[in-house]
Design a protein around this motif. Structure first.
Motif, PDB file in Angstrom:
ATOM      1  N   GLN A  44       0.847  -1.197   0.000  1.00  7.14           N
ATOM      2  CA  GLN A  44       0.000   0.000   0.000  1.00  7.14           C
ATOM      3  C   GLN A  44       0.883   1.249   0.000  1.00  7.14           C
ATOM      4  N   GLU A  58       3.821   0.107   2.409  1.00  2.00           N
ATOM      5  CA  GLU A  58       3.741  -0.840   3.524  1.00  2.00           C
ATOM      6  C   GLU A  58       3.473  -2.221   2.958  1.00  2.00           C
ATOM      7  N   VAL A  61       0.816  -8.873   4.262  1.00  2.68           N
ATOM      8  CA  VAL A  61       0.807 -10.267   3.829  1.00  2.68           C
ATOM      9  C   VAL A  61      -0.603 -10.718   3.449  1.00  2.68           C
ATOM     10  N   ARG A  62      -0.693 -11.604   2.470  1.00  2.42           N
ATOM     11  CA  ARG A  62      -1.938 -12.254   2.053  1.00  2.42           C
ATOM     12  C   ARG A  62      -1.663 -13.745   1.943  1.00  2.42           C
ATOM     13  N   PRO A  73      -5.073 -11.033   6.387  1.00  7.32           N
ATOM     14  CA  PRO A  73      -4.277 -11.305   7.590  1.00  7.32           C
ATOM     15  C   PRO A  73      -5.130 -11.290   8.861  1.00  7.32           C
ATOM     16  N   ASN A 119       5.681  -5.008   8.830  1.00  4.36           N
ATOM     17  CA  ASN A 119       5.131  -5.263  10.165  1.00  4.36           C
ATOM     18  C   ASN A 119       5.909  -6.392  10.846  1.00  4.36           C
ATOM     19  N   ASP A 181       3.232   1.500  15.378  1.00  6.62           N
ATOM     20  CA  ASP A 181       2.002   1.240  14.632  1.00  6.62           C
ATOM     21  C   ASP A 181       0.767   1.406  15.520  1.00  6.62           C
ATOM     22  N   ASP A 182      -0.376   1.630  14.909  1.00  8.23           N
ATOM     23  CA  ASP A 182      -1.655   1.674  15.621  1.00  8.23           C
ATOM     24  C   ASP A 182      -1.605   2.639  16.794  1.00  8.23           C
ATOM     25  N   ARG A 205      -6.271   4.043  12.382  1.00  2.64           N
ATOM     26  CA  ARG A 205      -7.428   4.343  11.527  1.00  2.64           C
ATOM     27  C   ARG A 205      -8.670   4.710  12.331  1.00  2.64           C
ATOM     28  N   GLU A 238      -3.161   6.634   9.138  1.00  2.00           N
ATOM     29  CA  GLU A 238      -3.618   5.381   8.519  1.00  2.00           C
ATOM     30  C   GLU A 238      -5.083   5.485   8.130  1.00  2.00           C
ATOM     31  N   GLY A 239      -5.448   4.783   7.082  1.00  2.00           N
ATOM     32  CA  GLY A 239      -6.864   4.608   6.775  1.00  2.00           C
ATOM     33  C   GLY A 239      -7.587   5.861   6.337  1.00  2.00           C
ATOM     34  N   GLU A 241      -9.696   7.918   4.032  1.00  2.00           N
ATOM     35  CA  GLU A 241     -10.641   7.514   2.984  1.00  2.00           C
ATOM     36  C   GLU A 241     -11.317   8.689   2.290  1.00  2.00           C
ATOM     37  N   TYR A 260      -7.387   4.259   1.505  1.00  2.00           N
ATOM     38  CA  TYR A 260      -8.078   3.962   0.259  1.00  2.00           C
ATOM     39  C   TYR A 260      -8.243   5.193  -0.624  1.00  2.00           C
ATOM     40  N   PRO A 265      -4.105  -1.709  -0.777  1.00  3.51           N
ATOM     41  CA  PRO A 265      -2.897  -2.508  -0.999  1.00  3.51           C
ATOM     42  C   PRO A 265      -2.991  -3.208  -2.353  1.00  3.51           C
TER      43      PRO A 265
HETATM   44  P1  C2E Z   1      -1.986  -2.632  10.032  1.00  2.78           P
HETATM   45  O1  C2E Z   1      -0.522  -2.856  10.171  1.00  2.78           O
HETATM   46  O2  C2E Z   1      -2.579  -1.561  10.872  1.00  2.78           O
HETATM   47  O3  C2E Z   1      -2.206  -2.363   8.481  1.00  2.78           O
HETATM   48  C1  C2E Z   1      -3.155  -1.467   7.970  1.00  2.78           C
HETATM   49  C2  C2E Z   1      -4.432  -2.177   7.582  1.00  2.78           C
HETATM   50  O4  C2E Z   1      -5.412  -1.197   7.254  1.00  2.78           O
HETATM   51  C3  C2E Z   1      -4.302  -3.064   6.348  1.00  2.78           C
HETATM   52  O5  C2E Z   1      -5.187  -4.158   6.513  1.00  2.78           O
HETATM   53  C4  C2E Z   1      -4.810  -2.140   5.236  1.00  2.78           C
HETATM   54  O6  C2E Z   1      -5.282  -2.825   4.113  1.00  2.78           O
HETATM   55  C5  C2E Z   1      -5.923  -1.430   5.965  1.00  2.78           C
HETATM   56  N1  C2E Z   1      -6.224  -0.142   5.364  1.00  2.78           N
HETATM   57  C6  C2E Z   1      -5.378   0.746   4.800  1.00  2.78           C
HETATM   58  N2  C2E Z   1      -6.029   1.847   4.377  1.00  2.78           N
HETATM   59  C7  C2E Z   1      -7.332   1.669   4.685  1.00  2.78           C
HETATM   60  C8  C2E Z   1      -8.514   2.481   4.506  1.00  2.78           C
HETATM   61  O7  C2E Z   1      -8.482   3.577   3.981  1.00  2.78           O
HETATM   62  N3  C2E Z   1      -9.685   1.949   4.965  1.00  2.78           N
HETATM   63  C9  C2E Z   1      -9.746   0.720   5.553  1.00  2.78           C
HETATM   64  N4  C2E Z   1     -10.934   0.280   5.969  1.00  2.78           N
HETATM   65  N5  C2E Z   1      -8.644  -0.054   5.741  1.00  2.78           N
HETATM   66  C10 C2E Z   1      -7.459   0.416   5.317  1.00  2.78           C
HETATM   67  P2  C2E Z   1      -4.740  -5.654   6.232  1.00  2.78           P
HETATM   68  O8  C2E Z   1      -3.829  -5.723   5.044  1.00  2.78           O
HETATM   69  O9  C2E Z   1      -5.980  -6.493   6.210  1.00  2.78           O
HETATM   70  O10 C2E Z   1      -3.877  -6.033   7.504  1.00  2.78           O
HETATM   71  C11 C2E Z   1      -4.464  -6.109   8.769  1.00  2.78           C
HETATM   72  C12 C2E Z   1      -3.440  -6.245   9.840  1.00  2.78           C
HETATM   73  O11 C2E Z   1      -2.760  -7.502   9.757  1.00  2.78           O
HETATM   74  C13 C2E Z   1      -2.333  -5.204   9.777  1.00  2.78           C
HETATM   75  O12 C2E Z   1      -2.792  -3.992  10.339  1.00  2.78           O
HETATM   76  C14 C2E Z   1      -1.262  -5.876  10.601  1.00  2.78           C
HETATM   77  O13 C2E Z   1      -1.495  -5.707  11.971  1.00  2.78           O
HETATM   78  C15 C2E Z   1      -1.449  -7.334  10.232  1.00  2.78           C
HETATM   79  N6  C2E Z   1      -0.474  -7.693   9.186  1.00  2.78           N
HETATM   80  C16 C2E Z   1      -0.555  -7.563   7.852  1.00  2.78           C
HETATM   81  N7  C2E Z   1       0.547  -8.023   7.248  1.00  2.78           N
HETATM   82  C17 C2E Z   1       1.377  -8.447   8.227  1.00  2.78           C
HETATM   83  C18 C2E Z   1       2.693  -9.045   8.257  1.00  2.78           C
HETATM   84  O14 C2E Z   1       3.370  -9.246   7.222  1.00  2.78           O
HETATM   85  N8  C2E Z   1       3.203  -9.364   9.486  1.00  2.78           N
HETATM   86  C19 C2E Z   1       2.511  -9.130  10.638  1.00  2.78           C
HETATM   87  N9  C2E Z   1       3.087  -9.463  11.818  1.00  2.78           N
HETATM   88  N10 C2E Z   1       1.294  -8.569  10.641  1.00  2.78           N
HETATM   89  C20 C2E Z   1       0.724  -8.233   9.457  1.00  2.78           C
END
Ligand code: C2E
Ligand code: CA
Ligand code: CA
Ligand code: CA
Length: 281
Positions: A44, A58, A61-62, A73, A119, A181-182, A205, A238-239, A241, A260, A265
């Motif tokens: 992303q 950023e 993972v999928r 994830p 991450n 993060d977060d 977000r 983050e996030g 929109e 978005y 992503p």
């Molecule tokens: P995160 O690190 O807080 O990543 C941001 C998440 O917010 C991502 O979800 C992204 O797709 C989503 N996002 C970004 N912009 C927007 C937006 O405008 N609106 C909305 N509704 N969502 C948005 P994703 O890809 O589903 O990942 C979810 C969480 O899973 C991540 O939150 C992170 O905590 C974890 N994650 C993802 N990849 C990895 C990884 O490779 N390793 C680890 N340890 N955790 C991961």
């Protein structure tokens, strides 16, 4: 016989059984996924709010599940954490993301070079050989340490208080930036900011959602940004929109954002197209 049936039913709760069975199935699938490398990295864009240029990506993972398709994830990271499978998964993501970013840097030179944010989960962060692994990955891929950002949450720091301090010093020495993060959703974010110097924080977000007109989180976001700037820490929202959220963040002098409104992503091929079409960026 009736009484027995009832008793049996009380001991053996079928709804719980099926939940447990599902979880076990997921765990088996996840183990197989690690062996067969069924994972992908999506990227992303992180965008400068001053220039609208993409400064980096950023890595997210999928899981390409053979039956269920692309799994988010949110459905498997916590199980991966519990089972320790996050360690090999995280290692693969780190290596793949660094390799991919180096390839993009060579294909699309920029000043400063594009960066990659990865991450790092708690279990991964306590691996004593993490630093060594990062060294090796950077050496193998040719990516500069300054192009890699590690995203960790305060939970990571909380669960590894002792080793985290040592780890942070080593990362600093290597010139690898740490991004918190977060930010804001934990109860002690502020104290961690003080104790663990990081180079940037990412406003969660859940705060950004409510900063539009009359948004109740605008003051909180404003306070986080001011505090961060006074500590010389960059802020990434983050996030994002909506245009309304974007404008508020710009007024508050937030430097970077992802969301978005710019892009979801993307798989690596779509990023190729995106960067090529937005040159010079
Ligand atoms: P995160 O690190 O807080 O990543 C941001 C998440 O917010 C991502 O979800 C992204 O797709 C989503 N996002 C970004 N912009 C927007 C937006 O405008 N609106 C909305 N509704 N969502 C948005 P994703 O890809 O589903 O990942 C979810 C969480 O899973 C991540 O939150 C992170 O905590 C974890 N994650 C993802 N990849 C990895 C990884 O490779 N390793 C680890 N340890 N955790 C991961
Ligand atoms: Ca993140
Ligand atoms: Ca985040
Ligand atoms: Ca988040």
């Amino acid at each position: 016989a009736k009484a027995l049936g009832k008793a049996r039913h009380e001991i053996f709760d079928f709804s719980m059984y099926s939940q447990a069975a599902q979880l076990l199935q997921l765990e088996m699938d996840l183990r197989r996924a690690v062996e067969r490398q069924e994972f992908q990295v999506h990227y992303q864009p992180i965008v400068s709010l001053e220039t609208y240029k993409i400064i980096g990506f950023e890595a997210l993972v999928r899981w390409q599940h053979p039956q269920h398709g692309l799994v988010s994830p949110e459905r498997f990271i916590s199980l991966a954490e519990e089972t320790g499978l996050i360690v090999p998964i995280g290692y693969w993501v780190l290596r793949e993301a660094c390799r991919q970013m180096r390839a993009w840097q060579l294909e699309f030179p920029a000043h400063p070079p594009l960066t990659i944010s990865v991450n790092i989960s708690s279990k991964q962060f306590c691996q004593p050989n993490l630093i060594e692994q990062i060294h090796q990955i950077l050496q193998d891929t040719g990516l500069e340490a300054s192009s890699l950002k590690l995203e960790i949450t305060e939970t990571v720091l909380m669960e590894n208080y002792e080793s985290a301090t040592a780890m942070l010093l080593q990362l600093q020495e290597m010139n690898i930036q740490l991004h918190l993060d977060d930010f804001g959703i934990g109860y002690s974010s502020l104290s961690y900011l003080h104790r663990f110097p990081s180079s940037a924080l990412k406003i969660d977000r859940s705060f950004v959602i409510n900063i539009g007109a009359n948004g109740k989180n605008l003051e909180i976001v404003q306070a986080i940004i001011s505090l961060a700037h006074s500590l010389n820490i960059d802020v990434i929202a983050e996030g994002v929109e909506t245009m309304d959220q974007l404008r508020q963040l710009q007024i508050k002098k937030c430097k970077h954002a992802q969301g978005y409104i710019f892009s979801q992503p993307l798989d690596s091929q779509s990023v190729d197209t995106l960067i090529a079409s937005s040159l010079p960026f």
